[in-house]
Motif scaffolding. Structure first.
Motif, PDB file in Angstrom:
ATOM      1  N   LEU A  39       0.828  -1.196   0.000  1.00  0.00           N
ATOM      2  CA  LEU A  39       0.000   0.000   0.000  1.00  0.00           C
ATOM      3  C   LEU A  39       0.863   1.246   0.000  1.00  0.00           C
ATOM      4  O   LEU A  39       1.913   1.280   0.625  1.00  0.00           O
ATOM      5  CB  LEU A  39      -0.884   0.057   1.245  1.00  0.00           C
ATOM      6  CG  LEU A  39      -1.810  -1.101   1.545  1.00  0.00           C
ATOM      7  CD1 LEU A  39      -2.572  -0.842   2.828  1.00  0.00           C
ATOM      8  CD2 LEU A  39      -2.771  -1.306   0.397  1.00  0.00           C
ATOM      9  N   SER A  40       0.367   2.254  -0.646  1.00  0.00           N
ATOM     10  CA  SER A  40       0.969   3.587  -0.599  1.00  0.00           C
ATOM     11  C   SER A  40      -0.205   4.561  -0.621  1.00  0.00           C
ATOM     12  O   SER A  40      -0.853   4.747  -1.651  1.00  0.00           O
ATOM     13  CB  SER A  40       1.900   3.793  -1.792  1.00  0.00           C
ATOM     14  OG  SER A  40       2.569   5.023  -1.673  1.00  0.00           O
ATOM     15  N   LEU A  41      -0.518   5.134   0.555  1.00  0.00           N
ATOM     16  CA  LEU A  41      -1.748   5.901   0.722  1.00  0.00           C
ATOM     17  C   LEU A  41      -1.494   7.304   1.245  1.00  0.00           C
ATOM     18  O   LEU A  41      -0.585   7.532   2.057  1.00  0.00           O
ATOM     19  CB  LEU A  41      -2.675   5.203   1.722  1.00  0.00           C
ATOM     20  CG  LEU A  41      -3.096   3.777   1.431  1.00  0.00           C
ATOM     21  CD1 LEU A  41      -3.849   3.205   2.614  1.00  0.00           C
ATOM     22  CD2 LEU A  41      -3.937   3.713   0.168  1.00  0.00           C
ATOM     23  N   ALA A  42      -2.338   8.223   0.811  1.00  0.00           N
ATOM     24  CA  ALA A  42      -2.462   9.537   1.426  1.00  0.00           C
ATOM     25  C   ALA A  42      -3.748   9.491   2.244  1.00  0.00           C
ATOM     26  O   ALA A  42      -4.794   9.059   1.739  1.00  0.00           O
ATOM     27  CB  ALA A  42      -2.538  10.625   0.363  1.00  0.00           C
ATOM     28  N   SER A  60      -7.458  18.000  11.936  1.00  0.00           N
ATOM     29  CA  SER A  60      -7.153  16.896  11.029  1.00  0.00           C
ATOM     30  C   SER A  60      -5.648  16.753  10.861  1.00  0.00           C
ATOM     31  O   SER A  60      -4.891  17.717  11.009  1.00  0.00           O
ATOM     32  CB  SER A  60      -7.843  17.097   9.685  1.00  0.00           C
ATOM     33  OG  SER A  60      -7.348  18.247   9.059  1.00  0.00           O
ATOM     34  N   LEU A  61      -5.241  15.541  10.564  1.00  0.00           N
ATOM     35  CA  LEU A  61      -3.831  15.198  10.398  1.00  0.00           C
ATOM     36  C   LEU A  61      -3.686  14.527   9.045  1.00  0.00           C
ATOM     37  O   LEU A  61      -4.447  13.622   8.713  1.00  0.00           O
ATOM     38  CB  LEU A  61      -3.399  14.239  11.519  1.00  0.00           C
ATOM     39  CG  LEU A  61      -1.976  13.717  11.489  1.00  0.00           C
ATOM     40  CD1 LEU A  61      -0.992  14.837  11.801  1.00  0.00           C
ATOM     41  CD2 LEU A  61      -1.810  12.605  12.525  1.00  0.00           C
ATOM     42  N   ASP A  62      -2.738  14.993   8.259  1.00  0.00           N
ATOM     43  CA  ASP A  62      -2.439  14.354   6.984  1.00  0.00           C
ATOM     44  C   ASP A  62      -1.373  13.297   7.213  1.00  0.00           C
ATOM     45  O   ASP A  62      -0.374  13.542   7.900  1.00  0.00           O
ATOM     46  CB  ASP A  62      -1.955  15.379   5.963  1.00  0.00           C
ATOM     47  CG  ASP A  62      -3.059  16.327   5.540  1.00  0.00           C
ATOM     48  OD1 ASP A  62      -4.204  15.858   5.372  1.00  0.00           O
ATOM     49  OD2 ASP A  62      -2.787  17.524   5.393  1.00  0.00           O
ATOM     50  N   VAL A  63      -1.606  12.128   6.639  1.00  0.00           N
ATOM     51  CA  VAL A  63      -0.716  10.988   6.856  1.00  0.00           C
ATOM     52  C   VAL A  63      -0.340  10.380   5.519  1.00  0.00           C
ATOM     53  O   VAL A  63      -1.176  10.288   4.614  1.00  0.00           O
ATOM     54  CB  VAL A  63      -1.415   9.922   7.742  1.00  0.00           C
ATOM     55  CG1 VAL A  63      -0.627   8.624   7.790  1.00  0.00           C
ATOM     56  CG2 VAL A  63      -1.650  10.461   9.140  1.00  0.00           C
ATOM     57  N   GLN A  64       0.899   9.966   5.421  1.00  0.00           N
ATOM     58  CA  GLN A  64       1.335   9.134   4.304  1.00  0.00           C
ATOM     59  C   GLN A  64       1.660   7.775   4.909  1.00  0.00           C
ATOM     60  O   GLN A  64       2.476   7.674   5.822  1.00  0.00           O
ATOM     61  CB  GLN A  64       2.547   9.729   3.609  1.00  0.00           C
ATOM     62  CG  GLN A  64       2.219  11.009   2.892  1.00  0.00           C
ATOM     63  CD  GLN A  64       3.410  11.601   2.165  1.00  0.00           C
ATOM     64  OE1 GLN A  64       4.534  11.156   2.304  1.00  0.00           O
ATOM     65  NE2 GLN A  64       3.145  12.632   1.378  1.00  0.00           N
ATOM     66  N   LEU A  65       0.999   6.751   4.407  1.00  0.00           N
ATOM     67  CA  LEU A  65       1.155   5.394   4.911  1.00  0.00           C
ATOM     68  C   LEU A  65       1.660   4.515   3.784  1.00  0.00           C
ATOM     69  O   LEU A  65       1.053   4.473   2.714  1.00  0.00           O
ATOM     70  CB  LEU A  65      -0.188   4.874   5.430  1.00  0.00           C
ATOM     71  CG  LEU A  65      -0.238   3.410   5.882  1.00  0.00           C
ATOM     72  CD1 LEU A  65       0.646   3.184   7.106  1.00  0.00           C
ATOM     73  CD2 LEU A  65      -1.677   3.003   6.187  1.00  0.00           C
ATOM     74  N   GLU A  66       2.750   3.832   4.045  1.00  0.00           N
ATOM     75  CA  GLU A  66       3.287   2.880   3.075  1.00  0.00           C
ATOM     76  C   GLU A  66       3.532   1.561   3.785  1.00  0.00           C
ATOM     77  O   GLU A  66       4.081   1.529   4.881  1.00  0.00           O
ATOM     78  CB  GLU A  66       4.589   3.397   2.464  1.00  0.00           C
ATOM     79  CG  GLU A  66       4.402   4.642   1.638  1.00  0.00           C
ATOM     80  CD  GLU A  66       5.680   5.135   0.980  1.00  0.00           C
ATOM     81  OE1 GLU A  66       6.778   4.641   1.334  1.00  0.00           O
ATOM     82  OE2 GLU A  66       5.583   6.007   0.110  1.00  0.00           O
ATOM     83  N   ILE A  67       3.102   0.489   3.134  1.00  0.00           N
ATOM     84  CA  ILE A  67       3.302  -0.847   3.689  1.00  0.00           C
ATOM     85  C   ILE A  67       3.794  -1.735   2.560  1.00  0.00           C
ATOM     86  O   ILE A  67       3.201  -1.769   1.478  1.00  0.00           O
ATOM     87  CB  ILE A  67       2.000  -1.434   4.280  1.00  0.00           C
ATOM     88  CG1 ILE A  67       1.399  -0.478   5.311  1.00  0.00           C
ATOM     89  CG2 ILE A  67       2.271  -2.807   4.896  1.00  0.00           C
ATOM     90  CD1 ILE A  67      -0.001  -0.860   5.777  1.00  0.00           C
ATOM     91  N   ASP A  68       4.896  -2.429   2.818  1.00  0.00           N
ATOM     92  CA  ASP A  68       5.370  -3.469   1.913  1.00  0.00           C
ATOM     93  C   ASP A  68       5.693  -4.692   2.765  1.00  0.00           C
ATOM     94  O   ASP A  68       5.433  -4.697   3.965  1.00  0.00           O
ATOM     95  CB  ASP A  68       6.561  -2.995   1.063  1.00  0.00           C
ATOM     96  CG  ASP A  68       7.751  -2.523   1.889  1.00  0.00           C
ATOM     97  OD1 ASP A  68       7.976  -3.057   2.999  1.00  0.00           O
ATOM     98  OD2 ASP A  68       8.474  -1.626   1.420  1.00  0.00           O
ATOM     99  N   ALA A  69       6.246  -5.724   2.168  1.00  0.00           N
ATOM    100  CA  ALA A  69       6.493  -6.969   2.904  1.00  0.00           C
ATOM    101  C   ALA A  69       7.466  -6.773   4.063  1.00  0.00           C
ATOM    102  O   ALA A  69       7.424  -7.521   5.037  1.00  0.00           O
ATOM    103  CB  ALA A  69       7.014  -8.041   1.954  1.00  0.00           C
ATOM    104  N   ALA A  70       8.320  -5.763   3.985  1.00  0.00           N
ATOM    105  CA  ALA A  70       9.351  -5.584   5.008  1.00  0.00           C
ATOM    106  C   ALA A  70       8.963  -4.602   6.103  1.00  0.00           C
ATOM    107  O   ALA A  70       9.417  -4.739   7.240  1.00  0.00           O
ATOM    108  CB  ALA A  70      10.655  -5.115   4.353  1.00  0.00           C
TER     109      ALA A  70
END
Length: 184
Positions: A39-42, A60-70
């Motif tokens: 995932l790579s989300l705003a 409100s809070l702006d977040v960048q979320l990234e998830i990979d296997a590691a």
């Protein structure tokens, strides 16, 4: 003086009959790979207490979320300033916090809530301690302890990370509104 031992005994009996405090929420330590997706989300988050008497909703809070296997990586921005950076590799949680970030913000709780919202139900169920269940009811994820609802996540999209979600944590007393979109 003779009544003192009876009073102590009565107090001990009352204390023994009192229910032990319930744990807030189960800790989860799922690996990023167990998500089974990248995932790579705003995101835009709004948090507030369940009871309005307990305080005001946060800005409100702006977040960048990234998830990979590691790794799960999250950066939180408020008014254009980075106030939180965290990473979770399934074993260790690392974070950097701005002094502007309220002390009540708990990085482990953030990772747990992301996992409860997005991870596959079988992986989550396998990680829950005895007495806890996680199911789906009318399109919502519901976490219960001994039948009592502790947390509910309602998502308007499938998969949940592609739209609006509402997380209501009754056990810890907060509500979280999450709007997600793929990060360009």
């Amino acid at each position: 003086m003779r009544r003192l031992p009876l009073l102590v005994l009565a107090l001990l009996l009352v204390a023994c009959q009192s229910a032990p405090p319930r744990p807030a929420m189960p800790a989860l330590a799922l690996s990023p790979a167990s998500l089974g997706a990248e995932l790579s989300l705003a995101q835009r988050l709004r948090a507030g207490p369940l009871n309005p008497r307990d305080g005001q909703a946060s800005p409100s809070l702006d977040v960048q979320l990234e998830i990979d296997a590691a790794q799960l990586r999250l950066a939180g921005l408020a008014l254009g300033q980075r106030i939180l950076t965290l990473s979770w590799d399934g074993k260790a949680l690392h974070s950097q916090r701005s002094p502007l970030l309220p002390a009540s913000v708990d990085e482990a709780r953030i990772v747990r809530d992301v996992q409860l919202a997005y991870w596959p139900l079988p992986a989550l169920r396998a990680a829950l301690p005895a007495g806890w269940t996680l199911g789906e009811e009318n399109g919502a994820r519901v976490l219960r302890q001994d039948g009592e609802e502790a947390l509910r996540i309602e998502s308007q999209a499938s998969p949940a990370w592609l739209g609006h979600s509402e997380l209501t944590n009754r056990r810890e007393g907060y509500h979280l509104s999450i709007d997600s979109a793929p990060l360009q």
